[in-house]
Structures are given as C-alpha cells and as structure tokens.
Design an enzyme around this catalytic site. Structure first.
Site, PDB file in Angstrom:
ATOM      1  N   VAL A 203       0.868  -1.187   0.000  1.00 47.32           N
ATOM      2  CA  VAL A 203       0.000   0.000   0.000  1.00 47.32           C
ATOM      3  C   VAL A 203       0.901   1.232   0.000  1.00 47.32           C
ATOM      4  CG1 VAL A 203      -1.862   1.225   1.190  1.00 47.32           C
ATOM      5  CG2 VAL A 203      -1.564  -1.232   1.588  1.00 47.32           C
ATOM      6  N   HIS A 204       0.730   2.110  -0.981  1.00 44.41           N
ATOM      7  CA  HIS A 204       1.528   3.333  -0.940  1.00 44.41           C
ATOM      8  C   HIS A 204       0.873   4.543  -1.591  1.00 44.41           C
ATOM      9  CE1 HIS A 204       2.492   2.337  -5.098  1.00 44.41           C
ATOM     10  NE2 HIS A 204       2.832   3.594  -5.245  1.00 44.41           N
ATOM     11  N   ARG A 205      -0.205   4.338  -2.346  1.00 42.00           N
ATOM     12  CA  ARG A 205      -0.763   5.477  -3.103  1.00 42.00           C
ATOM     13  C   ARG A 205      -1.187   6.587  -2.158  1.00 42.00           C
ATOM     14  NH1 ARG A 205      -0.370   3.608  -7.799  1.00 42.00           N
ATOM     15  NH2 ARG A 205       0.409   5.654  -8.266  1.00 42.00           N
ATOM     16  N   ARG A 206      -0.914   7.794  -2.605  1.00 41.42           N
ATOM     17  CA  ARG A 206      -1.221   8.967  -1.803  1.00 41.42           C
ATOM     18  C   ARG A 206      -2.692   8.986  -1.373  1.00 41.42           C
ATOM     19  NH1 ARG A 206       1.229  14.318  -4.492  1.00 41.42           N
ATOM     20  NH2 ARG A 206       3.056  13.008  -4.801  1.00 41.42           N
ATOM     21  N   ASP A 281      -2.274  -1.490  -4.135  1.00 38.70           N
ATOM     22  CA  ASP A 281      -2.755  -0.299  -4.850  1.00 38.70           C
ATOM     23  C   ASP A 281      -1.726   0.154  -5.884  1.00 38.70           C
ATOM     24  OD1 ASP A 281      -0.802   0.794  -3.212  1.00 38.70           O
ATOM     25  OD2 ASP A 281      -2.124   2.259  -2.259  1.00 38.70           O
TER      26      ASP A 281
END
Ligand code: UD1
Length: 361
Positions: A203-206, A281
């Site tokens: 998970v990393h999306r802004r 993501d």
C-alpha cells in the site's frame, strides 16, 4: 544515436532496466540520470544492485518535496544536464514527477522526447500520476504504448499514429529475465511460508495513505482476508505508509499480517510468484501479478490497467474492509489460466530499435 534516460523512483528503475540493457547490448551511447526522488536504500540502491544495473551517471538529489517544487527542481537541473550532454533523445517512463520533470526538460531544450508506457489512463484527475502521464503523452515525439488499449487511447486523443509504437510492457522483460533466480524452497522456508498458502500486500498510493478512512479500511480488509481465507499476509510497506500508520497509532494484527520493509526486487518477485493472492494499490504490481498467474485484489476505485481486469486476473476492491474480503474470496477461487496481455518480453530491444528508426525519419 545518444540516449539519455531520466528516472527517479523504484518502479522506473525496474521498468527502464530493459531499455538501459538494450542500449548497452546494441552499443548505443547512453547517459542515465537519476533525479533522486526515491533515495531510501530499499527503494533505490538496493534495486540497482538487484538488477545488476550500473549506478546512474548523474544524481540530481531532488528528494521529497511538494509536487510543484519537485517537478520544477527536476526540470531545471535536467535542462542543465541535457545542455551539457546533448543527447539525441530523452527517454522517460510512466507517470511520476521525475518522468514529467524529465519530459519538460527535453521539450524546453528542443530535444526529441520518448515516452515508455504511453497511453495509460485511469480517467481520475485527482491522481497526480494521471495528470503527469497525460502531459507527457501530449508533448512526447515518440510514444511506446505497452498494449493495444493504450495505443487506441492515444489515437482517440488525436496523437499522430506514426509516432506511436506498440512495444509491450518492459516489465515483462524483467520478469522473464529474473524469474526462477531465487530458489523458491529456501526463500519460503526463510519466511516461514508455504507455496500458494499466503498472500502479499503493498500500500503506498497517496489517495490511500493520506486518507485515514481509506487507510484504516484497507488495513482492516487485509487483516480480515488473512483471517477468513486462512492466508497469512506479508505486507511490504512503503516508508510513507509506515510513517502514517505510526502517526495515526493504527495497530496491525501481527498474528495474521507480517509487516516487512520494502524487499529487494528478486526476493519480492520470488515471493510473488509463489503467492496465492496479491493485494495492492500499485499500478505495476497489477501487471506483474497478471503475468505471474497470481490473482490481484486492487485496492483502488479505478485503474489505468484494464487489461488485467479484462482477462480475469484482477478486480477493483476499493478501500472498504468487506469489499476487499469479498473480492479476495472471489479471486482466490478463480482458475489462474488467463493469457498475458502485457507483452512478449522483448520490449526493451524493440524500443531501442524503433528509436533509431524514428530518429532517422
Ligand atoms: C512515487 C510516484 C508513484 C509511484 C511511487 C512508487 C509520483 C507523483 N508518484 O510515489 O507514481 O507509484 O513513487 O513508490 O511521482 N519516501 C521515503 N523514501 C524515499 C522516497 C519517499 O521515505 O526514498 C517517503 C517520503 O516521506 C515522501 C513520501 O515517501 O514524502 C512520498 O514520496 P514521493 O516520491 O512523493 O511519492 P511516492 O509515494 O513514492
């Protein structure tokens, strides 16, 4: 032909690697510019080492800053490098701030610009990556579309068809080159996992990490998937995600979800190839999962990779706990026999050959 590639983040290093390699194999002079957007060891140096890529010729050390500052800094510094190196073409990949900064620098110095992975669209204008990729596509001279859908999108938007090449996605080249490199049994034993009896998550999306409700929903969805499907989850989390989880004081169910730092590319790929499910993501992991025959629960409301959904390899699950568990259950039970829609593993070579042809026009 002298080629300059500009990259700055982990996914760009991975996806540009076949292009850099193809230049070297063809004896094409090449300058590698790293913007320094990613600077943590795991997101940068470890990936270069893992892919056996020579270090960048130039590092702009731009680091983390607000989008505008980051793009402006990359633009200004890259212009100076282009003026010094005088490449015949600048190549950028994907949709990051590094790619946009590099693209604008090419345009401002009247240097031909090539865009690798052109024509992807999520049609979600709240994503910084969507705005970046649209701008790059519409100022590029040469567009390497990974798939037919991407090429058709560019044609629909009025891009000149003679500047588009359907190249396949360069990630397939890297997967084919590296798959099977790390011995599965040793690796699984090291992590205490069994083949097809665990899931991987990232998970990393802004829009997920900076939104507390979405982040909590996703983490709860991952934990409940682990419990209800009886699949331990290994979550390799981006530094920004770990920082946010700490800030918000969110407790992770460590019995079912093991959080690990970003892994080396080879190790991650070997785990991925043995996983029962991917929950992510990430844009690139939707493609990789599809190529590896691993069903992918996409933790977003939209995607610029519809190919993976069309062949039945992935579904959009959003950021709500129950939806994530239900989509995971559906995919887990599905046969993994879809075709790979992303290319034939020769994209890097094709891109370099076609660049020579296009520049000679
Ligand atoms: C960028 C890309 C995204 C890509 C992702 C891959 C843009 C707009 N986004 O997002 O498309 O999928 O890279 O990871 O370019 N940080 C570190 N160490 C690093 C880099 C970042 O700790 O090496 C932390 C910093 O706190 C930083 C935050 O992560 O503020 C976000 O980094 P940034 O480069 O803005 O974007 P990414 O989320 O990594």
């Amino acid at each position: 032909m002298k080629v300059m590639t500009v990259l700055g983040t982990r996914p760009e290093i991975i996806k540009m690697s076949p292009v850099v390699r193809a230049c070297r194999e063809a004896g094409v002079p090449h300058v590698l510019v790293h913007t320094g957007q990613h600077y943590s060891y795991e997101l940068d140096e470890a990936i270069f080492r893992d892919l056996e890529l020579a270090p960048a010729d130039v590092n702009l050390h731009i680091g983390s800053r607000p989008d505008g500052d980051q793009i402006r800094g990359i633009l200004a510094k890259t212009v100076a490098i282009i003026e010094r190196e005088r490449p015949d073409v600048v190549v950028v990949q994907g949709d990051t701030n590094s790619a946009l900064g590099g693209a604008l620098a090419a345009v401002k110095t009247a240097t031909p610009l090539a865009h690798v992975e052109a024509g992807l669209r999520s049609y979600d204008r709240t994503m910084p990556e969507e705005i970046n990729r649209r701008q790059i596509d519409h100022v590029a001279d040469f567009l390497f579309a990974p798939t037919r859908i991407a090429r058709d999108t560019l044609l629909t938007e009025g891009v000149d068809g003679t500047s588009i090449v359907m190249s396949g996605n360069t990630v397939v080249d890297e997967l084919e080159r590296l798959q099977g490199d790390v011995p599965d049994s040793e690796l699984l034993a090291k992590h205490g996992l069994r083949r097809r009896r665990f899931a991987l998550a990232t998970v990393h999306r802004r829009e997920n990490v900076e939104n507390e409700e979405r982040l909590r929903g996703i983490l709860a969805g991952i934990a409940s998937t682990a419990i209800e499907l009886e699949l331990p989850v290994v979550a390799a989390l981006h530094p920004r995600t770990v920082k946010k989880i700490d800030e918000l004081g969110i407790a992770i169910d460590a019995k079912h979800v093991r959080v690990v730092p970003p892994l080396g590319y080879r190790e991650f790929l070997a785990l991925h190839a043995n996983a029962a499910l991917m929950l992510t993501d990430s844009g690139g992991l939707q493609e990789e999962a599809c190529c590896l025959g691993v069903p992918c629960v996409t933790l977003r409301d939209n995607t610029e990779r519809p190919e993976s959904i069309a062949v039945g390899a992935s579904t959009l699950a959003g950021a709500r706990e129950r939806a994530i568990v239900e989509r995971a259950r559906e995919l887990y039970d599905r046969p993994r026999t879809w075709p790979n829609p992303f290319g034939d593993g020769h994209a890097g070579r094709r891109i370099v050959e076609q660049l020579e042809r296009l520049l000679a026009r």
